[in-house]
Design an enzyme around this catalytic site. Sequence first.
Site, mmCIF file in Angstrom:
data_model
loop_
_atom_site.group_PDB
_atom_site.id
_atom_site.type_symbol
_atom_site.label_atom_id
_atom_site.label_comp_id
_atom_site.label_asym_id
_atom_site.label_seq_id
_atom_site.Cartn_x
_atom_site.Cartn_y
_atom_site.Cartn_z
ATOM 1 N N HIS A 17 -9.739 0.942 4.961
ATOM 2 C CA HIS A 17 -8.399 1.203 5.527
ATOM 3 C C HIS A 17 -8.604 2.278 6.668
ATOM 4 O O HIS A 17 -9.489 2.837 6.667
ATOM 5 C CB HIS A 17 -7.421 1.899 4.368
ATOM 6 N N GLY A 32 2.255 1.948 11.162
ATOM 7 C CA GLY A 32 3.136 2.874 11.084
ATOM 8 C C GLY A 32 3.869 3.090 12.818
ATOM 9 O O GLY A 32 4.206 4.241 13.030
ATOM 10 N N ASN A 83 0.783 -1.138 -0.098
ATOM 11 C CA ASN A 83 0.084 0.026 -0.012
ATOM 12 C C ASN A 83 0.969 1.209 -0.078
ATOM 13 O O ASN A 83 1.541 1.501 1.018
ATOM 14 C CB ASN A 83 -0.882 0.075 1.431
ATOM 15 N N TRP A 84 0.986 1.832 -1.258
ATOM 16 C CA TRP A 84 1.814 3.264 -1.400
ATOM 17 C C TRP A 84 1.249 4.085 -0.740
ATOM 18 O O TRP A 84 1.753 5.381 -0.738
ATOM 19 C CB TRP A 84 2.369 3.104 -2.654
ATOM 20 N N LYS A 85 0.218 4.099 -0.102
ATOM 21 C CA LYS A 85 -0.576 5.399 0.193
ATOM 22 C C LYS A 85 -0.741 6.496 -0.445
ATOM 23 O O LYS A 85 -0.320 6.514 -1.827
ATOM 24 C CB LYS A 85 -0.117 5.642 1.795
ATOM 25 N N GLY A 114 2.660 -1.151 4.422
ATOM 26 C CA GLY A 114 2.391 0.222 4.173
ATOM 27 C C GLY A 114 3.691 0.833 3.926
ATOM 28 O O GLY A 114 4.386 0.761 2.975
ATOM 29 N N GLY A 115 4.021 1.571 4.890
ATOM 30 C CA GLY A 115 5.141 2.754 4.968
ATOM 31 C C GLY A 115 6.366 1.939 4.185
ATOM 32 O O GLY A 115 7.130 2.638 3.415
ATOM 33 N N GLU A 137 -5.611 -5.363 10.229
ATOM 34 C CA GLU A 137 -4.646 -4.191 10.625
ATOM 35 C C GLU A 137 -4.992 -3.450 11.904
ATOM 36 O O GLU A 137 -5.877 -2.532 11.927
ATOM 37 C CB GLU A 137 -4.598 -3.144 9.367
ATOM 38 N N SER A 155 3.199 -2.189 10.440
ATOM 39 C CA SER A 155 4.415 -1.873 10.564
ATOM 40 C C SER A 155 5.451 -3.324 10.085
ATOM 41 O O SER A 155 6.327 -3.688 10.837
ATOM 42 C CB SER A 155 4.944 -1.797 11.947
#
Length: 264
Positions: A108, A185, A16-18, A244-245, A179, A223
């Site tokens: 999300h 994060g 997920n590149w957000k 994600g990040g 999640e 994370s």
Amino acid sequence: MFQNNIMSTRPFIIANWKMNLLPDEASQAMNSLVACQKRYSKGLERYSLIVCPSHESISRCNNVLGKKSSPIALGGQDCFWHDKGAFTGEISPISLERLGCTYCILGHSERREILGETDAMIQKKVAHLCAATSLTPIVCVGESRKERNSGRVRSVLKRQLRSALSHVPRRRHVVVAYEPIWAIGARHPITPKECAVALAYIHEQCQGLGIPRMYRAVVYGGSVTHDTVLSFLTKGVSDGVLVGGASSKSAEFHSLLRTIAKIV
Ligand code: PEP
């Protein structure tokens, strides 16, 4: 993308590149991801790799992947519950499909928390996506720190799942991403043991909602990095991970892919 039985498919690695990358950066990141995938293709062909860029970058990412079937699939990060109309700023699932997506993240926690998405809205999104397209929904559920501390993990998951999945047609494949909001994060993810408990509960709920094992996958997100990914891919813990990040930083994501490609 799926075979008849979702469980005969490979563990999911969902990126997920957000809103972390501008279109130029996204197409650059996709180019280097394609090179990384080629380099470790032998190990990576055991996984289903899905990248969810921000909507304005999907087309460029699709061009990078080329017209031929690519080992990397594309997903949207959200979509609306109508095909067309006066819905400024929204994107329809049909548009995502036309742009080359085969998956779409829905519900999300950042959308629930920052944009006020409710269970009812997510239910409509999942239902419309399933009715109007062949996209596979990646439905995110998870509790906040406060809900966890007050012993409400199960009741939160139950409420979110019952609402989001209640209009999924029979024989539709669904990916559920567990999640926990407090682990997104964050410095430390959930422990694999705690994760396995929550995932088992999600499976139980999905079964009760009439989504048989062969039509569902349940993955973990929160994370995940190259250091922790293997503990969540261990057989029995999850059907994959949502990253994600760490997925929008090419060096970190390639290192994660190298790690999973090398396990025998
Ligand atoms: C996410 O936002 O879906 C996610 C899993 O984020 P992170 O990996 O950064 O915790």
